[in-house]
Design an enzyme around this catalytic site. Structure first.
Site, PDB file in Angstrom:
ATOM      1  N   PRO A 174       0.812  -1.219   0.000  1.00 15.48           N
ATOM      2  CG  PRO A 174       0.242  -0.756   2.237  1.00 15.48           C
ATOM      3  CD  PRO A 174       1.032  -1.726   1.372  1.00 15.48           C
ATOM      4  CD1 TRP A 175      -2.473   4.332  -1.277  1.00 13.97           C
ATOM      5  CD2 TRP A 175      -2.008   5.499   0.573  1.00 13.97           C
ATOM      6  NE1 TRP A 175      -3.673   4.645  -0.656  1.00 13.97           N
ATOM      7  CE2 TRP A 175      -3.410   5.363   0.478  1.00 13.97           C
ATOM      8  CE3 TRP A 175      -1.481   6.205   1.655  1.00 13.97           C
ATOM      9  CZ2 TRP A 175      -4.291   5.895   1.426  1.00 13.97           C
ATOM     10  CZ3 TRP A 175      -2.344   6.729   2.605  1.00 13.97           C
ATOM     11  CH2 TRP A 175      -3.733   6.574   2.479  1.00 13.97           C
ATOM     12  CE  LYS A 199      -0.004  -2.541  -7.676  1.00 12.06           C
ATOM     13  NZ  LYS A 199       0.284  -1.081  -7.637  1.00 12.06           N
ATOM     14  N   PRO A 200       4.605  -2.216  -5.900  1.00 13.11           N
ATOM     15  CG  PRO A 200       6.188  -0.533  -6.298  1.00 13.11           C
ATOM     16  CD  PRO A 200       5.767  -1.911  -6.754  1.00 13.11           C
ATOM     17  CB  SER A 201       1.175   2.269  -3.621  1.00 13.11           C
ATOM     18  OG  SER A 201       0.422   3.405  -4.029  1.00 13.11           O
ATOM     19  CD  GLU A 202      -1.431   3.179  -8.180  1.00 13.68           C
ATOM     20  OE1 GLU A 202      -2.642   3.490  -8.092  1.00 13.68           O
ATOM     21  OE2 GLU A 202      -0.977   2.081  -7.804  1.00 13.68           O
ATOM     22  CB  SER A 252      -8.690  -0.760   0.189  1.00 16.01           C
ATOM     23  OG  SER A 252      -8.781  -1.280  -1.135  1.00 16.01           O
ATOM     24  CB  ALA A 254     -12.316  -2.220  -2.748  1.00 19.82           C
ATOM     25  CD  GLU A 273      -2.803  -5.305   7.545  1.00 16.00           C
ATOM     26  OE1 GLU A 273      -3.968  -4.858   7.740  1.00 16.00           O
ATOM     27  OE2 GLU A 273      -1.824  -4.580   7.409  1.00 16.00           O
ATOM     28  CB  CYS A 307      -4.933  -0.652   8.676  1.00 21.92           C
ATOM     29  SG  CYS A 307      -3.361  -1.469   8.963  1.00 21.92           S
ATOM     30  CD  GLU A 405      -9.385   1.461   6.979  1.00 20.90           C
ATOM     31  OE1 GLU A 405      -8.391   1.200   7.670  1.00 20.90           O
ATOM     32  OE2 GLU A 405      -9.668   0.838   5.936  1.00 20.90           O
TER      33      GLU A 405
END
Length: 503
Positions: A174-175, A199-202, A252, A254, A273, A307, A405
């Protein structure tokens, strides 16, 4: 005690005359890292990496494709046999060497993380310190794994339990904690003998790419691979790829659903997670000053983009007024600003314009519904995606802002009348990552913690983490555990070998 405090607007401390956090020389190569080297992408699209304090572009990374993922997975597949065959001592020494390399570059990684995310330097330094500790812990844990004892459990048959690597693990991070969440995945995945594609967050790829640059000469080619890009393309291909044995995501709810659906066709294992909505249950006998002081950190660490944040207070009605006054005093004293503006800055901006709009949208709807703003309550003036540290009081049961959240510097306060109501309402959210209980009654603390449906429950503290203990949730917060030896279990498989030795 009667509170006279009303909504206040913090100011953003700026650093116009301070030197920049990073220079061009500090940036990592802004390409994909595949098979031990940085390579050009298969297509020409780029993604802007934006400084959330100034809203300016600080770098551009390639917009990855399915072809880039395929190439990275092929490299990880080619490397997995050799890496899996290393004995624990060899993998452990390599993880310690990685930790040493990161420790040598603590200042650079901290500045790069703050430049990309806007988080205060104190938060970034804590991220880097725990990143290093995560590698050191896993380096030790992989040499001390335990399992069921070998023995004859059927007559004349010796059973031996083996722990084996899974193979190739796909990772999506995540970012909010780009480097730390990468470490929480990379360290146990490598320790268990797997290779990986990440894959990191863009939005926040820079420290992950810097990590790849720093360790490129330490690991065999193909063991760690990094592909930039958007989740809908790069993340989806990683999750569905037939040669990926497991997909691990921090993100997230989603995103978790999308990854689980994509992984279903190949029946690969999934580690999720996801989000949290942590209740903070405060009983009448609690140390209210300690609780308010703790929430100053636990509710607003990383600007609430956390989180496990202590974001939903349930306080007994007899002490609610006093607690709100104490909490407002703590929150009103928070220093909001750019990371360059001083070591005492505690709260930075939201990570992006989209997330800024999301958080302020929750605040506007809450105010429209009549929720009282005790302090904060909206956006702050000037450039950057800053939101005032906010306490919303008198929040009714079932309110949107108390159930969903928000993931920003927002703490809601509700009241309850008795223990049964407190437990029912604390559990009445779809997420189950973390919670805390505040009481001086030890029996009550044990009992209430056991009745809360959350993966981590603190008693008289909140958001205290250690590499030795597991982190993960229940319900909509996903499944699987980060940190601790349990993570090594998640990233390995159990094989039973039975030998007939009858004569």
């Amino acid at each position: 005690m009667t509170s006279t405090a009303g909504p206040t607007t913090a100011t953003v401390r700026r650093a116009a005359d301070a030197p920049p956090l990073i220079t061009g020389d500090d940036l990592p190569p802004t390409r994909h890292f595949i098979d031990g080297t940085f390579i050009e992408p298969s297509a020409g699209g780029v993604i802007d990496v934006v400084d959330p304090c100034a809203e300016s572009v600080i770098a551009r990374v390639p917009e990855g494709t399915a072809e880039d993922i395929d190439r990275a997975v092929a490299a990880a597949v080619a490397a997995k046999g050799r890496w899996a065959r290393l004995v624990p001592k060899e993998r452990s020494e390599l993880l310690h060497t990685i930790a040493d390399r990161l420790a040598d570059h603590t200042d650079l990684l901290s500045r790069l993380e703050s430049a990309n995310t806007g988080k205060p330097l104190a938060v970034s330094r804590d991220d880097v310190d725990m990143t290093i500790d995560t590698f050191r812990f896993m380096a030790g844990a992989l040499r001390a794994t335990t399992s069921m004892a070998a023995g004859d459990y059927a007559e004349n048959h010796l059973s031996v339990i083996l722990r084996e690597p899974l193979g190739v693990v796909g990772v999506i991070t995540p970012w909010n904690y780009p480097l730390l969440m990468a470490a929480w995945k990379i360290a146990p995945i490598l320790a268990a003998g797997n290779t990986l594609v990440l894959k990191p967050s863009e939005q926040t790829p820079l420290t992950t790419l810097k990590f790849a640059e720093l360790v490129a000469d330490l690991l065999p080619p193909g063991v760690v691979n990094v592909v930039n890009g958007h989740g809908a393309v790069v993340g989806a291909r990683l999750a569905e790829h037939p040669d990926v044995n497991m997909i691990a995501l921090t993100g997230s709810v989603a995103s978790g659903r999308a990854v689980a659906r994509a992984a279903a066709d190949s029946l690969k294992r999934v580690h999720l997670e996801l989000g949290g909505k942590a209740p903070v249950v405060i009983f009448p006998d609690a140390d209210l000053a300690a609780a308010a002081s703790s929430l100053r950190v636990a509710g607003f660490w990383n600007s609430g983009q956390e989180c496990g944040a202590a974001c939903r207070v349930l306080v007994h009605e007899s002490v609610a007024e006093e607690f709100v006054e104490r909490l407002v005093g703590e929150v009103g004293a928070l220093v909001v600003g750019e990371p360059r503006a001083g070591e005492d800055v505690e709260v930075g901006p939201m990570v992006s314009k989209a997330h800024f709009d999301r958080v302020t949208g929750y605040l506007e709807r809450a105010k429209d519904e009549g929720v009282r703003v005790a302090t904060g309550g909206g956006a702050l003036d000037g450039p950057g995606y800053f939101v005032a540290p906010t306490v919303l009081a008198g929040v009714p049961e079932g309110a949107e802002v108390a159930r969903e959240e928000v993931f920003g510097p927002v703490v809601t306060v509700e009241t309850f009348a008795d223990e049964e109501e407190a437990v029912r309402r604390a559990n009445d959210v779809p997420l189950g990552l973390s919670a805390s209980v505040w009481t001086e009654n030890a029996r009550r603390g044990h009992d209430i913690a056991a009745r809360l449906d959350f993966g981590t429950v603190w008693v008289n503290s909140h958001l205290v983490l250690a590499a030795e203990v597991p982190w993960g949730g229940f319900k909509g917060s996903g499944y699987g555990r980060d940190l601790s030896p349990y993570a090594l279990d998640d990233y390995s498989r159990t094989k039973h070998v039975m030998h007939h030795h009858g004569r």
